[in-house]
Design a protein around this motif. Structure first.
Motif, PDB file in Angstrom:
ATOM      1  N   ALA A 131      42.347   6.498  57.560  1.00 37.43           N
ATOM      2  CA  ALA A 131      41.343   5.901  56.672  1.00 37.43           C
ATOM      3  C   ALA A 131      39.971   5.805  57.335  1.00 37.43           C
ATOM      4  O   ALA A 131      38.943   6.066  56.702  1.00 37.43           O
ATOM      5  CB  ALA A 131      41.805   4.515  56.216  1.00 37.43           C
ATOM      6  N   ALA A 147      38.097   2.007  43.680  1.00 34.27           N
ATOM      7  CA  ALA A 147      38.766   1.049  42.799  1.00 34.27           C
ATOM      8  C   ALA A 147      37.815   0.447  41.774  1.00 34.27           C
ATOM      9  O   ALA A 147      38.212   0.185  40.631  1.00 34.27           O
ATOM     10  CB  ALA A 147      39.402  -0.058  43.645  1.00 34.27           C
ATOM     11  N   THR A 173      38.581  10.903  47.681  1.00 29.62           N
ATOM     12  CA  THR A 173      38.233   9.490  47.794  1.00 29.62           C
ATOM     13  C   THR A 173      38.327   8.829  46.427  1.00 29.62           C
ATOM     14  O   THR A 173      37.660   9.263  45.487  1.00 29.62           O
ATOM     15  CB  THR A 173      36.793   9.337  48.322  1.00 29.62           C
ATOM     16  OG1 THR A 173      36.654  10.075  49.533  1.00 29.62           O
ATOM     17  CG2 THR A 173      36.458   7.878  48.560  1.00 29.62           C
ATOM     18  N   SER A 181      40.298   4.211  48.521  1.00 28.76           N
ATOM     19  CA  SER A 181      41.578   4.716  49.004  1.00 28.76           C
ATOM     20  C   SER A 181      41.448   6.221  49.150  1.00 28.76           C
ATOM     21  O   SER A 181      40.583   6.849  48.521  1.00 28.76           O
ATOM     22  CB  SER A 181      42.705   4.383  48.023  1.00 28.76           C
ATOM     23  OG  SER A 181      42.849   2.996  47.855  1.00 28.76           O
ATOM     24  N   PHE A 197      43.433  10.082  49.253  1.00 25.71           N
ATOM     25  CA  PHE A 197      44.609  10.849  48.846  1.00 25.71           C
ATOM     26  C   PHE A 197      44.460  12.286  49.329  1.00 25.71           C
ATOM     27  O   PHE A 197      43.362  12.850  49.325  1.00 25.71           O
ATOM     28  CB  PHE A 197      44.755  10.829  47.320  1.00 25.71           C
ATOM     29  CG  PHE A 197      44.988   9.456  46.757  1.00 25.71           C
ATOM     30  CD1 PHE A 197      46.276   8.955  46.642  1.00 25.71           C
ATOM     31  CD2 PHE A 197      43.924   8.662  46.346  1.00 25.71           C
ATOM     32  CE1 PHE A 197      46.502   7.685  46.134  1.00 25.71           C
ATOM     33  CE2 PHE A 197      44.135   7.385  45.827  1.00 25.71           C
ATOM     34  CZ  PHE A 197      45.436   6.899  45.722  1.00 25.71           C
ATOM     35  N   TYR A 244      36.662   7.697  55.971  1.00 29.75           N
ATOM     36  CA  TYR A 244      35.487   6.957  55.512  1.00 29.75           C
ATOM     37  C   TYR A 244      34.225   7.436  56.219  1.00 29.75           C
ATOM     38  O   TYR A 244      33.151   7.511  55.606  1.00 29.75           O
ATOM     39  CB  TYR A 244      35.678   5.448  55.716  1.00 29.75           C
ATOM     40  CG  TYR A 244      34.579   4.647  55.044  1.00 29.75           C
ATOM     41  CD1 TYR A 244      34.570   4.465  53.664  1.00 29.75           C
ATOM     42  CD2 TYR A 244      33.539   4.101  55.789  1.00 29.75           C
ATOM     43  CE1 TYR A 244      33.550   3.742  53.037  1.00 29.75           C
ATOM     44  CE2 TYR A 244      32.513   3.386  55.180  1.00 29.75           C
ATOM     45  CZ  TYR A 244      32.532   3.217  53.798  1.00 29.75           C
ATOM     46  OH  TYR A 244      31.519   2.518  53.172  1.00 29.75           O
ATOM     47  N   MET A 252      47.485   4.958  49.088  1.00 30.30           N
ATOM     48  CA  MET A 252      46.844   5.963  49.942  1.00 30.30           C
ATOM     49  C   MET A 252      47.927   6.800  50.620  1.00 30.30           C
ATOM     50  O   MET A 252      48.955   6.276  51.035  1.00 30.30           O
ATOM     51  CB  MET A 252      45.963   5.297  50.995  1.00 30.30           C
ATOM     52  CG  MET A 252      45.248   6.301  51.903  1.00 30.30           C
ATOM     53  SD  MET A 252      43.985   5.546  52.944  1.00 30.30           S
ATOM     54  CE  MET A 252      44.988   4.647  54.102  1.00 30.30           C
ATOM     55  N   ARG A 256      36.125  -1.389  51.593  1.00 27.73           N
ATOM     56  CA  ARG A 256      37.244  -2.151  51.035  1.00 27.73           C
ATOM     57  C   ARG A 256      37.622  -1.706  49.627  1.00 27.73           C
ATOM     58  O   ARG A 256      38.689  -2.061  49.127  1.00 27.73           O
ATOM     59  CB  ARG A 256      36.891  -3.644  51.026  1.00 27.73           C
ATOM     60  CG  ARG A 256      35.733  -4.027  50.121  1.00 27.73           C
ATOM     61  CD  ARG A 256      35.555  -5.535  50.048  1.00 27.73           C
ATOM     62  NE  ARG A 256      34.443  -5.930  49.192  1.00 27.73           N
ATOM     63  CZ  ARG A 256      33.224  -6.142  49.617  1.00 27.73           C
ATOM     64  NH1 ARG A 256      32.935  -5.994  50.918  1.00 27.73           N
ATOM     65  NH2 ARG A 256      32.264  -6.514  48.775  1.00 27.73           N
ATOM     66  N   TYR A 292      37.827   9.367  41.231  1.00 27.93           N
ATOM     67  CA  TYR A 292      38.028   9.947  42.557  1.00 27.93           C
ATOM     68  C   TYR A 292      37.024  11.084  42.739  1.00 27.93           C
ATOM     69  O   TYR A 292      36.628  11.743  41.779  1.00 27.93           O
ATOM     70  CB  TYR A 292      39.462  10.419  42.774  1.00 27.93           C
ATOM     71  CG  TYR A 292      39.887  11.647  42.019  1.00 27.93           C
ATOM     72  CD1 TYR A 292      39.788  12.913  42.599  1.00 27.93           C
ATOM     73  CD2 TYR A 292      40.424  11.558  40.733  1.00 27.93           C
ATOM     74  CE1 TYR A 292      40.197  14.048  41.918  1.00 27.93           C
ATOM     75  CE2 TYR A 292      40.836  12.686  40.040  1.00 27.93           C
ATOM     76  CZ  TYR A 292      40.720  13.929  40.641  1.00 27.93           C
ATOM     77  OH  TYR A 292      41.120  15.056  39.959  1.00 27.93           O
ATOM     78  N   GLN A 305      50.054   8.436  53.291  1.00 33.50           N
ATOM     79  CA  GLN A 305      50.326   7.852  54.597  1.00 33.50           C
ATOM     80  C   GLN A 305      49.713   8.625  55.763  1.00 33.50           C
ATOM     81  O   GLN A 305      49.320   8.055  56.768  1.00 33.50           O
ATOM     82  CB  GLN A 305      51.847   7.745  54.795  1.00 33.50           C
ATOM     83  CG  GLN A 305      52.530   6.773  53.833  1.00 33.50           C
ATOM     84  CD  GLN A 305      52.082   5.338  54.047  1.00 33.50           C
ATOM     85  OE1 GLN A 305      51.915   4.894  55.176  1.00 33.50           O
ATOM     86  NE2 GLN A 305      51.880   4.620  52.964  1.00 33.50           N
TER      87      GLN A 305
END
Length: 496
Positions: free
Chosen positions: A7, A30, A27, A51, A53, A11, A1, A48, A35, A3
Motif C-alpha cells: 500500500a 472510497a 486505485t 484501496s 487492487f 500510494y 485490497m 486513508r 477506481y 493482499q
C-alpha cells in the motif's frame, strides 16, 4: 485490497502520478466510489480513503466504477502475467485470450490441469476475484471499445462483447461505468475514422516504446500473402476462433502506442484480436525494469542507451511461430520468408477475398499435419519435422496455447524429431513471449558477444530475468538491417 500489493509503495506512485505503474494496479477511492489508474490527473486522494487492487475486475467486484477522466480500463496490461510462469499468470493469459468465452470456466480449468474449485480458490486468494469476474471485466472493456468506435446498434454490441443478454450488458455497463450504453457512446472521445467495416482503436504502451523499430522488425520477416510491410504500416492476417481477421498496425500519434485497424469476420473476436496484437507488439512489457538490469551491465549499457525500452516482437500464435522456426532453420531471413510463403499457398486457408496483398490465414495444426508439402521445396527430413510438429500440436502433445507451461512446452518441442535447443528456445522467446530466454549456439549472438568480450555460457545466465531483451540488443548489433536504429560502434575484442 489485494493482499500482494504494498500500500505504501502504491500510494507513492499515485501521489507522483507515475504512469509507469498504469496497469500494474488500480486505485479505488472510497469517498467517490471510483477506481483510477495511478497516473490519474485528478487531485490525489487522502491515503486513508484509498484501496489498491491488482485488477480492474477486483475493483469492480468491490463496488467501484471506472473513472471517466483517466479511463483505467484503457491502460497497458500488467507485465506480471507475461513474466510469471505460475498457474495464476497462465490463467490470466488464457482469460485475456478469450478462453472463458470459448469454453467456460470448466474449459479454462481443464487447460490448466486444475479443478474449477482449485482454480477459483487460487485466483481469489491472489486477485480477490474468480475467473468469471475477470472475464466480465474483459467483456466490459470490449463493449466500451465497440460503443466508442462503431455505429453498431447497442444490442449487437452486447452480444459481440460476449454478454448473454441485453439485461446483463446494461447492468454491467451501469456498474462499471456509471452510465448507460447510449450514454457511454455519447461521451466517447473522438477516435480515428476508418474505412467501412473497419474498427480503429489505440493500443496503449508504457514509455519508452519505439514503435517504428518493432514494426520494422516484423516487416523484415513479413511473409507474402500472410503479412505486408510498406515502410510505415505492418499488416497481417490473424487466425481467430470465429474466422480470419486482418489487422493494420501503425504508429499512434501522441503518447506511446499503436493504432490498430481491424477487419473481423465476427465482432465477438475483438477481445482475442486485441490480446494477440498486444502480445505481437510486446505492449505490456515493463521497460523500466528491463533497462535497469541490462543498462547496469557495462557490456550492454551503450546498446540500452541507444535503444531504451527495446521490445521483443512476438507472434500472435505460438504454433505458427514454431512452424516458421522450423522452416527458418539454417536459412537466411529471405529464404525463410520464401519457404513460408510456399507453405502458405500449399496449406493455408484462403481469405473469402484478398485484402490488398493478403490472401491466406496460416494453416492450423490439424490441416498442416495432413497437407501435401512436396511443392514447398523442403528436404524430406524437414518436411517430416513440420508434419510431426503439426500433429503433436493438434493432439495436444506440444502445448502452445496462451496459457501453456513454458518449460513443459519447450521440453515437448525438443522431443519432436528435427527440433533442437535453438528452435525450441526461439519458440519460447517469440512464440510464448517468455521474457527470459537465451538462444544457445545462435551465430549472430556469438558475433556480438565477441565484440563485447563475453561468452555464450556467461551470457546464458548473466542477464536474468530479461535475457530475451538482451537477445534483441545483441541481434541489433550483429544484424542491423533488422533494426532501423543502428547500435553504437564497438571495438572488436577477444572473447578470451
Amino acid at each position: 485490497m489485494t493482499q500482494s500489493l504494498d500500500a505504501e509503495r502504491c500510494y507513492r506512485a499515485v501521489a507522483s502520478r507515475d504512469a509507469r505503474f498504469d496497469g500494474w494496479f488500480f486505485t479505488a477511492v472510497a469517498t467517490t466510489g471510483i477506481y483510477c489508474r495511478p497516473s490519474c490527473p485528478a487531485r490525489t486522494p487522502l491515503a486513508r480513503n484509498v484501496s489498491f487492487f491488482s485488477t480492474a475486475a477486483a475493483a469492480q467486484s468491490a463496488g467501484y466504477r471506472a473513472c471517466r477522466r483517466c479511463r483505467p480500463d484503457a491502460v497497458p496490461g500488467s507485465p506480471e502475467w507475461d513474466v510469471r510462469a505460475d498457474v495464476v499468470a497462465r490463467a490470466m493469459r488464457l482469460i485475456g485470450d478469450g478462453e472463458v468465452e470459448r469454453s467456460g470456466v470448466p474449459g479454462l480449468a481443464a487447460r490448466l490441469g486444475y479443478s474449477e474449485r482449485q482454480l477459483h480458490r487460487l485466483l481469489v486468494a491472489e486477485l480477490g476475484v474468480g475467473p468469471l469476474a475477470l472475464a466480465r471485466a474483459q467483456r466490459a472493456q470490449t463493449a466500451r471499445v465497440l460503443l466508442e468506435t462503431t455505429g453498431l446498434p447497442v444490442a449487437d454490441v452486447a452480444f459481440a462483447a460476449g454478454f448473454a443478454s441485453i439485461r446483463q450488458f446494461n447492468d454491467t455497463v451501469r456498474e462499471v461505468f456509471a452510465t448507460t450504453p447510449t450514454g457511454l457512446r455519447r461521451t466517447a472521445p473522438r477516435t480515428p475514422s476508418g474505412t467501412p467495416g473497419e474498427l480503429v482503436l489505440r493500443l496503449a504502451a508504457r514509455a519508452p516504446y519505439a514503435v517504428d523499430e518493432v514494426l520494422h522488425f516484423l516487416g523484415a520477416h513479413a511473409v507474402p500473402g500472410l503479412e505486408e510491410w510498406d515502410g510505415t504500416t505492418f499488416s497481417r492476417v490473424l487466425d481467430l476462433p470465429h474466422g480470419p481477421a486482418v489487422v493494420r498496425l501503425s504508429p499512434a500519434a501522441g503518447a506511446p502506442g499503436v493504432t490498430a485497424r481491424l477487419r473481423l469476420t465476427e465482432l465477438r473476436d475483438l477481445g482475442v484480436a486485441v490480446a494477440r496484437c498486444r502480445r505481437l507488439l510486446d505492449l505490456d512489457a515493463d521497460p523500466a525494469a528491463v533497462d535497469d538490469v541490462l543498462g547496469a551491465d557495462p557490456a550492454l549499457s551503450a546498446l540500452v542507451a541507444t535503444a531504451p525500452g527495446r521490445r521483443v516482437p512476438a507472434s500472435p500464435d505460438a504454433a505458427e511461430l514454431a512452424v516458421r522456426a522450423v522452416l527458418g532453420q539454417q536459412v537466411s531471413v529471405a529464404g525463410a520468408r520464401t519457404l513460408t510463403a510456399r507453405l502458405l499457398t500449399a496449406a493455408g486457408t484462403p481469405l473469402p477475398e484478398p485484402v490488398g496483398t493478403l490472401t491466406h490465414a496460416f494453416p492450423r495444426a490439424a490441416a498442416l499435419a495432413e497437407a501435401d508439402l512436396t511443392a514447398v521445396g523442403l528436404t524430406g527430413a524437414r518436411r517430416g519435422t513440420v508434419h510431426a510438429l503439426a500433429a503433436a500440436v493438434a493432439d495436444g502433445a506440444v502445448p502452445l496455447d496462451a496459457g501453456a507451461d513454458r518449460d513443459e512446452a519447450t521440453g515437448a518441442l525438443r522431443a519432436v524429431p528435427g527440433i533442437g535447443p535453438w528452435t525450441a528456445a526461439l519458440v519460447a522467446l517469440r512464440g510464448l513471449a517468455d521474457p527470459d530466454v537465451w538462444l544457445p549456439g545462435d551465430l549472430a549472438l556469438r558475433r556480438s558477444l565477441v565484440q563485447l568480450g563475453s561468452s555464450d555460457s556467461d551470457a546464458a545466465t548473466r542477464w536474468r530475468p530479461w535475457r530475451s531483451y538482451a537477445v534483441m540488443h545483441l541481434w541489433a548489433l550483429a544484424v542491423p538491417d533488422l533494426f532501423p536504429h543502428r547500435p553504437p560502434s564497438l571495438p572488436e575484442r577477444s572473447a578470451s
